[in-house]
Scaffold this motif. Structure first.
Motif, PDB file in Angstrom:
ATOM      1  N   SER A  82       8.637  -7.668  -0.850  1.00  0.00           N
ATOM      2  CA  SER A  82       7.349  -8.002  -0.280  1.00  0.00           C
ATOM      3  C   SER A  82       6.781  -6.724   0.331  1.00  0.00           C
ATOM      4  N   LEU A  83       5.720  -6.205  -0.258  1.00  0.00           N
ATOM      5  CA  LEU A  83       5.106  -4.953   0.174  1.00  0.00           C
ATOM      6  C   LEU A  83       3.712  -5.248   0.712  1.00  0.00           C
ATOM      7  N   ILE A  84       3.475  -4.863   1.947  1.00  0.00           N
ATOM      8  CA  ILE A  84       2.136  -4.921   2.519  1.00  0.00           C
ATOM      9  C   ILE A  84       1.624  -3.495   2.590  1.00  0.00           C
ATOM     10  N   LEU A  85       0.564  -3.197   1.846  1.00  0.00           N
ATOM     11  CA  LEU A  85       0.037  -1.852   1.712  1.00  0.00           C
ATOM     12  C   LEU A  85      -1.448  -1.859   2.066  1.00  0.00           C
TER      13      LEU A  85
ATOM     14  N   GLY B 298      -2.925  -3.491   4.289  1.00  0.00           N
ATOM     15  CA  GLY B 298      -3.378  -4.850   4.556  1.00  0.00           C
ATOM     16  C   GLY B 298      -3.307  -5.801   3.383  1.00  0.00           C
ATOM     17  N   LYS B 299      -2.932  -5.339   2.201  1.00  0.00           N
ATOM     18  CA  LYS B 299      -2.864  -6.183   1.016  1.00  0.00           C
ATOM     19  C   LYS B 299      -1.409  -6.449   0.647  1.00  0.00           C
ATOM     20  N   HIS B 300      -1.104  -7.722   0.344  1.00  0.00           N
ATOM     21  CA  HIS B 300       0.273  -8.106   0.024  1.00  0.00           C
ATOM     22  C   HIS B 300       0.531  -7.998  -1.469  1.00  0.00           C
ATOM     23  N   HIS B 301       1.721  -7.448  -1.810  1.00  0.00           N
ATOM     24  CA  HIS B 301       2.167  -7.356  -3.189  1.00  0.00           C
ATOM     25  C   HIS B 301       3.604  -7.865  -3.255  1.00  0.00           C
ATOM     26  N   SER B 302       3.927  -8.559  -4.341  1.00  0.00           N
ATOM     27  CA  SER B 302       5.298  -8.995  -4.595  1.00  0.00           C
ATOM     28  C   SER B 302       5.807  -8.260  -5.823  1.00  0.00           C
ATOM     29  N   LEU B 303       6.869  -7.474  -5.652  1.00  0.00           N
ATOM     30  CA  LEU B 303       7.420  -6.666  -6.732  1.00  0.00           C
ATOM     31  C   LEU B 303       8.826  -7.150  -7.056  1.00  0.00           C
ATOM     32  N   THR B 304       9.119  -7.251  -8.347  1.00  0.00           N
ATOM     33  CA  THR B 304      10.458  -7.566  -8.810  1.00  0.00           C
ATOM     34  C   THR B 304      10.969  -6.401  -9.650  1.00  0.00           C
ATOM     35  N   ALA B 305      12.101  -6.581 -10.327  1.00  0.00           N
ATOM     36  CA  ALA B 305      12.729  -5.480 -11.058  1.00  0.00           C
ATOM     37  C   ALA B 305      11.727  -4.808 -11.991  1.00  0.00           C
ATOM     38  N   GLY B 306      11.647  -3.482 -11.887  1.00  0.00           N
ATOM     39  CA  GLY B 306      10.680  -2.702 -12.647  1.00  0.00           C
ATOM     40  C   GLY B 306       9.391  -2.457 -11.901  1.00  0.00           C
ATOM     41  N   GLY B 307       9.200  -3.111 -10.760  1.00  0.00           N
ATOM     42  CA  GLY B 307       7.984  -2.915  -9.970  1.00  0.00           C
ATOM     43  C   GLY B 307       7.894  -1.512  -9.409  1.00  0.00           C
ATOM     44  N   TYR B 308       6.674  -0.990  -9.342  1.00  0.00           N
ATOM     45  CA  TYR B 308       6.434   0.411  -8.973  1.00  0.00           C
ATOM     46  C   TYR B 308       5.240   0.459  -8.038  1.00  0.00           C
TER      47      TYR B 308
ATOM     48  N   ALA C  35      -0.807   2.651   5.823  1.00  0.00           N
ATOM     49  CA  ALA C  35      -0.102   1.640   6.610  1.00  0.00           C
ATOM     50  C   ALA C  35       0.618   0.729   5.631  1.00  0.00           C
ATOM     51  N   TRP C  36       1.960   0.694   5.741  1.00  0.00           N
ATOM     52  CA  TRP C  36       2.699  -0.158   4.815  1.00  0.00           C
ATOM     53  C   TRP C  36       3.936  -0.741   5.464  1.00  0.00           C
ATOM     54  N   GLN C  37       4.391  -1.860   4.886  1.00  0.00           N
ATOM     55  CA  GLN C  37       5.587  -2.543   5.341  1.00  0.00           C
ATOM     56  C   GLN C  37       6.367  -3.022   4.124  1.00  0.00           C
ATOM     57  N   VAL C  38       7.687  -3.131   4.289  1.00  0.00           N
ATOM     58  CA  VAL C  38       8.555  -3.642   3.236  1.00  0.00           C
ATOM     59  C   VAL C  38       9.472  -4.703   3.827  1.00  0.00           C
ATOM     60  N   HIS C  39       9.604  -5.837   3.112  1.00  0.00           N
ATOM     61  CA  HIS C  39      10.515  -6.890   3.553  1.00  0.00           C
ATOM     62  C   HIS C  39      11.177  -7.523   2.327  1.00  0.00           C
TER      63      HIS C  39
END
Length: 271
Positions: free
Chosen positions: A100-103, A105-115, A123-127
């Protein structure tokens, strides 16, 4: 299904022979996957339930432009302040799990192969929102600003969404380029290089760019300076500028690696 290698962790049995294939020279280093064990991990400030293998960091007189990590985040872990240096840019590449990447202010969901490319001063966060570990590669470089050039834009994509670009005159060697190579705002590229079985770099590359090469899958014989080394999934190669290099893919599956290089800037004339 595409598989992306990651450090194995754990600890070898006590009857294992400690003589291995790790190499450190003045021109290059090879850190085999078998050396990426639990006892060489670090914890990071402002990260929870997270451990990292720091594979490369700037070393005076060696490779000086980047740091490269393999990061494992337990379920529920992560960081609201992951980057301590506001001038640092980053590439995140997911090997396994869900990010779960917040970059900005926008949320992105990355799985295997995500870049994800993260510019400096972002401003970013990772969970890790899932029930299994999140495993990803993190490349950091201090951004070199140029008068008249804005900083690059952030973007999120995936290895599976990009079409590799074949090298001239061959169908056995291709590069998945995530940043536009003609965009001078970028001073680093983190690409994926793919060789089909039998594919090769047909000359000894010798150039100014420093490299971090993390083998994602497959096997190859890799020329490093004046020595051929067999490498496979999870092995990391760390190359100083001008270290001669070449490659011959072996086996029956593609040989792929995540490649860092510094680009598009004048060399500094003072040390």
């Amino acid at each position: 299904m595409t598989h992306y290698a990651f450090p194995p962790g754990g600890l070898p049995e006590q009857d294992e022979d400690p003589v291995g294939t790790a190499i450190f020279t003045t021109a290059y280093a090879v850190l085999p996957a078998c050396t990426h064990r639990d006892i060489v991990t670090s914890l990071l400030p402002d990260w929870t339930d997270t451990r990292v293998w720091i594979l490369a960091r700037p070393l005076s007189g060696f490779a000086e432009t980047f740091a490269q990590y393999a990061v494992e985040v337990a379920p529920g872990g992560g960081s609201k302040r992951p980057e301590p240096d506001p001038d640092a840019q980053a590439v995140l590449f997911v090997a396994e799990g869900t990010m779960s990447l917040i970059l900005d202010g926008k949320h992105h969901s990355l799985t295997a192969g995500g870049y994800a490319y993260i510019p400096p001063h972002s401003a970013w966060q990772v969970h890790n929102p899932a029930d299994n570990p999140l495993k990803f590669h993190w490349v950091r470089k201090k951004y070199q600003s140029v008068a008249g050039l804005s900083r690059p834009d952030a973007f999120v994509t995936s290895d599976l969404e990009r079409t590799p670009t074949p090298m001239p005159n061959t169908d056995k060697w291709a590069t998945t380029r995530f940043a536009d190579p003609n965009d001078l705002r970028h001073d680093m590229h983190v690409n994926i290089v793919t060789f089909q079985p039998g594919g090769r770099i047909p000359f000894a590359e010798t150039h100014i760019m420093e490299h971090g090469l993390y083998v994602l899958e497959g096997e190859a014989d890799y020329l490093l300076n004046d020595q051929w080394v067999r490498v496979g999934p999870g092995d990391f190669m760390w190359l100083r500028a001008f270290c001669p290099q070449a490659c011959i893919a072996k086996g029956h599956t593609p040989f792929r690696y995540l490649l860092y290089k510094d680009v598009n800037r004048h060399p500094a004339l003072t040390l």
